[in-house]
Design a protein around this motif. Sequence first.
Motif, mmCIF file in Angstrom:
data_model
loop_
_atom_site.group_PDB
_atom_site.id
_atom_site.type_symbol
_atom_site.label_atom_id
_atom_site.label_comp_id
_atom_site.label_asym_id
_atom_site.label_seq_id
_atom_site.Cartn_x
_atom_site.Cartn_y
_atom_site.Cartn_z
ATOM 1 N N THR A 251 94.479 91.473 129.453
ATOM 2 C CA THR A 251 92.998 91.899 129.299
ATOM 3 C C THR A 251 92.985 93.380 129.915
ATOM 4 O O THR A 251 92.081 94.017 129.396
ATOM 5 C CB THR A 251 92.203 90.800 130.368
ATOM 6 N N SER A 252 93.539 93.877 130.887
ATOM 7 C CA SER A 252 93.431 95.182 131.344
ATOM 8 C C SER A 252 94.114 96.117 130.109
ATOM 9 O O SER A 252 93.375 97.286 130.250
ATOM 10 C CB SER A 252 94.231 95.475 132.701
ATOM 11 N N HIS A 253 95.098 95.588 129.719
ATOM 12 C CA HIS A 253 95.841 96.691 128.418
ATOM 13 C C HIS A 253 94.770 96.606 127.385
ATOM 14 O O HIS A 253 94.633 97.689 126.920
ATOM 15 C CB HIS A 253 97.195 96.026 128.215
ATOM 16 N N VAL A 254 94.265 95.900 126.873
ATOM 17 C CA VAL A 254 93.158 95.795 125.939
ATOM 18 C C VAL A 254 92.011 96.276 126.341
ATOM 19 O O VAL A 254 91.525 97.497 125.318
ATOM 20 C CB VAL A 254 93.055 94.216 125.220
ATOM 21 N N SER A 255 91.504 96.145 127.476
ATOM 22 C CA SER A 255 90.302 96.924 128.003
ATOM 23 C C SER A 255 90.573 98.353 127.845
ATOM 24 O O SER A 255 89.693 99.199 127.456
ATOM 25 C CB SER A 255 89.901 96.261 129.390
ATOM 26 N N TYR A 256 91.651 98.899 128.491
ATOM 27 C CA TYR A 256 91.768 100.255 128.438
ATOM 28 C C TYR A 256 91.965 100.769 127.147
ATOM 29 O O TYR A 256 91.275 101.913 126.710
ATOM 30 C CB TYR A 256 93.187 100.510 129.262
ATOM 31 N N LEU A 257 92.637 100.240 126.375
ATOM 32 C CA LEU A 257 92.830 100.890 124.915
ATOM 33 C C LEU A 257 91.694 100.957 124.175
ATOM 34 O O LEU A 257 91.252 101.578 123.095
ATOM 35 C CB LEU A 257 94.145 100.173 124.197
ATOM 36 N N THR A 258 90.506 99.879 124.545
ATOM 37 C CA THR A 258 89.375 99.719 123.634
ATOM 38 C C THR A 258 88.310 100.434 124.115
ATOM 39 O O THR A 258 87.798 101.085 123.425
ATOM 40 C CB THR A 258 89.211 98.286 123.699
ATOM 41 N N PHE A 259 88.014 100.562 125.701
ATOM 42 C CA PHE A 259 87.130 101.150 126.176
ATOM 43 C C PHE A 259 87.513 102.400 126.724
ATOM 44 O O PHE A 259 86.258 103.279 126.943
ATOM 45 C CB PHE A 259 86.295 100.139 127.145
ATOM 46 N N VAL A 260 88.631 102.804 127.150
ATOM 47 C CA VAL A 260 88.788 103.998 127.799
ATOM 48 C C VAL A 260 89.413 105.077 126.823
ATOM 49 O O VAL A 260 88.827 106.107 126.624
ATOM 50 C CB VAL A 260 89.919 103.719 129.152
ATOM 51 N N SER A 261 90.732 104.789 126.258
ATOM 52 C CA SER A 261 91.367 105.688 125.205
ATOM 53 C C SER A 261 92.321 104.873 124.474
ATOM 54 O O SER A 261 93.350 104.159 125.351
ATOM 55 C CB SER A 261 92.212 106.831 126.127
ATOM 56 N N PHE A 262 92.411 105.021 123.372
ATOM 57 C CA PHE A 262 93.460 104.366 122.457
ATOM 58 C C PHE A 262 94.842 105.351 122.621
ATOM 59 O O PHE A 262 94.826 106.038 121.617
ATOM 60 C CB PHE A 262 93.129 104.024 120.974
ATOM 61 N N ASP A 263 95.492 105.175 123.715
ATOM 62 C CA ASP A 263 96.534 106.120 123.835
ATOM 63 C C ASP A 263 97.806 105.617 123.330
ATOM 64 O O ASP A 263 98.370 104.428 123.890
ATOM 65 C CB ASP A 263 96.910 106.382 125.301
ATOM 66 N N TYR A 264 98.439 105.913 122.102
ATOM 67 C CA TYR A 264 99.670 105.674 121.608
ATOM 68 C C TYR A 264 100.775 105.596 122.541
ATOM 69 O O TYR A 264 101.633 104.768 122.658
ATOM 70 C CB TYR A 264 99.870 106.058 120.371
ATOM 71 N N GLY A 265 100.780 106.659 123.238
ATOM 72 C CA GLY A 265 101.802 106.800 124.105
ATOM 73 C C GLY A 265 102.037 105.928 125.239
ATOM 74 O O GLY A 265 102.966 105.274 125.613
ATOM 75 N N TYR A 266 100.665 105.542 125.712
ATOM 76 C CA TYR A 266 100.813 104.643 126.743
ATOM 77 C C TYR A 266 100.937 103.189 126.344
ATOM 78 O O TYR A 266 101.795 102.271 126.902
ATOM 79 C CB TYR A 266 99.296 104.631 127.433
ATOM 80 N N ASN A 267 100.631 102.919 125.292
ATOM 81 C CA ASN A 267 100.621 101.763 124.475
ATOM 82 C C ASN A 267 102.118 101.360 124.339
ATOM 83 O O ASN A 267 102.867 100.196 124.461
ATOM 84 C CB ASN A 267 99.958 101.496 123.374
ATOM 85 N N MET A 268 103.079 102.414 123.907
ATOM 86 C CA MET A 268 104.356 102.128 123.645
ATOM 87 C C MET A 268 105.098 102.030 124.991
ATOM 88 O O MET A 268 106.067 101.236 124.900
ATOM 89 C CB MET A 268 104.955 103.531 122.700
ATOM 90 N N ALA A 269 104.672 102.756 125.893
ATOM 91 C CA ALA A 269 105.525 102.862 127.308
ATOM 92 C C ALA A 269 105.085 101.381 127.831
ATOM 93 O O ALA A 269 105.994 100.860 128.354
ATOM 94 C CB ALA A 269 105.011 103.743 128.017
ATOM 95 N N ALA A 270 104.066 100.750 127.525
ATOM 96 C CA ALA A 270 103.666 99.579 128.307
ATOM 97 C C ALA A 270 104.117 98.441 127.733
ATOM 98 O O ALA A 270 104.915 97.491 128.243
ATOM 99 C CB ALA A 270 102.175 99.334 128.109
ATOM 100 N N ASN A 271 104.403 98.486 126.102
ATOM 101 C CA ASN A 271 104.978 97.356 125.440
ATOM 102 C C ASN A 271 106.742 97.446 125.669
ATOM 103 O O ASN A 271 107.568 96.431 125.817
ATOM 104 C CB ASN A 271 105.014 97.595 123.878
ATOM 105 N N THR A 272 107.372 98.673 125.882
ATOM 106 C CA THR A 272 108.474 98.976 126.224
ATOM 107 C C THR A 272 109.050 98.327 127.490
ATOM 108 O O THR A 272 110.062 97.839 127.650
ATOM 109 C CB THR A 272 108.988 100.420 126.115
ATOM 110 N N THR A 273 108.128 98.510 128.740
ATOM 111 C CA THR A 273 108.184 97.964 129.801
ATOM 112 C C THR A 273 108.174 96.579 129.923
ATOM 113 O O THR A 273 109.174 96.124 130.503
ATOM 114 C CB THR A 273 107.125 98.324 130.885
ATOM 115 N N ILE A 274 107.286 95.949 129.176
ATOM 116 C CA ILE A 274 107.439 94.509 129.422
ATOM 117 C C ILE A 274 108.123 93.945 128.196
ATOM 118 O O ILE A 274 108.915 92.689 128.688
ATOM 119 C CB ILE A 274 105.878 93.957 128.923
ATOM 120 N N GLY A 275 108.760 94.463 127.538
ATOM 121 C CA GLY A 275 109.994 94.364 126.611
ATOM 122 C C GLY A 275 111.108 94.173 127.452
ATOM 123 O O GLY A 275 111.806 93.212 127.121
ATOM 124 N N MET A 276 111.478 95.234 128.183
ATOM 125 C CA MET A 276 112.832 94.922 128.972
ATOM 126 C C MET A 276 112.451 94.107 130.077
ATOM 127 O O MET A 276 113.786 93.403 130.147
ATOM 128 C CB MET A 276 112.507 96.514 129.857
#
Length: 363
Positions: A251-276
Amino acid sequence: MRTPGSMSPLTSLRAFRSPPPGPSPAAMALLLPPRCTSVSLPALPTVLLGLLLLLLLPATGLCSQGDKEPIYRDCVKQCVRTNCTGARLRGFQSAQPQYMALTGWTCRDDCRYQCMWTTVGLYQAEGYRVPQFHGKWPFARFLCFEEPASALASLLNGLACLLMLLRYRSTVPRQSPMYHTINAFSLVSLNAWFWSTIFHTRDTYLTEKMDYFCATAVILYSIYLCCVRTLGLRRPGVSSMVGVLLILAFTSHVSYLTFVSFDYGYNMAANTTIGMVNLLWWLCWCWQNRRTLPYWWKCGLVVLLLHGLALLELLDFPPLLWVLDAHAVWHLSTVPVHFLFYSFLIDDSLYLLNTEKMGVKVE
């Protein structure tokens, strides 16, 4: 990507110097507004399944070298001014196939598509590397499919997932401890491949967000699946708490990308972290059970393949035949992994069911 203030390769093109007598085809392409057509294929067509989808407004996309070129921007402006008003616009709309209209292709979109290929032709004529446009490579449109190979690959992944889910349901009794959790995981995965197919068919503001968010949901649910398998069967309260934390994280991830900034770098870093986290957790479980579960290697191989194949994205080459790029190759390479993964899930679910019947402690 070109840095601000850097010189565009096209500033030195011969097309912008004094031409010899008689305009060249490239020069004519610059002088005359491109004619709007509903479908244009500069490369070999790809046979795909027809998919009629009602979508929303086009996505603006990232700014890339190709769409920053003055010649591209001028071409689009002239094309829109000439073809997208009055009688020309009505003519375009009347001649446009229904499947193009249903998927939201407009006259302006067609101008951008035509001018993209005009710019690509100029780059190639002068020996420059093919540029990206709005954050991605130029692809040959087939019917209403913006990225035919990636759309087909996503569809194949979804079909493989559906096929193996049906096999799982027909093989594993509902009494198996992991039955409902695995079914829920499969539905989350099917939803992600559905939106991936739509996104590669038509890139819009909505489809891009759904593709990104649903991919994140799959990774998070895979962590939950691993938690239930390793801890939740003996300590249901632990898996419930982890589930709540994962929902809050999503919920926090989607809210940030939707209402704050759709940051491609942040999205990749977040997915890489949870993927690891997902990778290491599953591998630890495999290592601990390598002597007791003869099928453990299937799980280990699946998680290693999924993360290893993702490295194909690093190749990032211009699409072959304007259709097949690194992203499409990555998606195509993951299709067989579904069969191995569900083979593991079936073996493990049957094992858990048998041990439960015998009253053996599950590890």
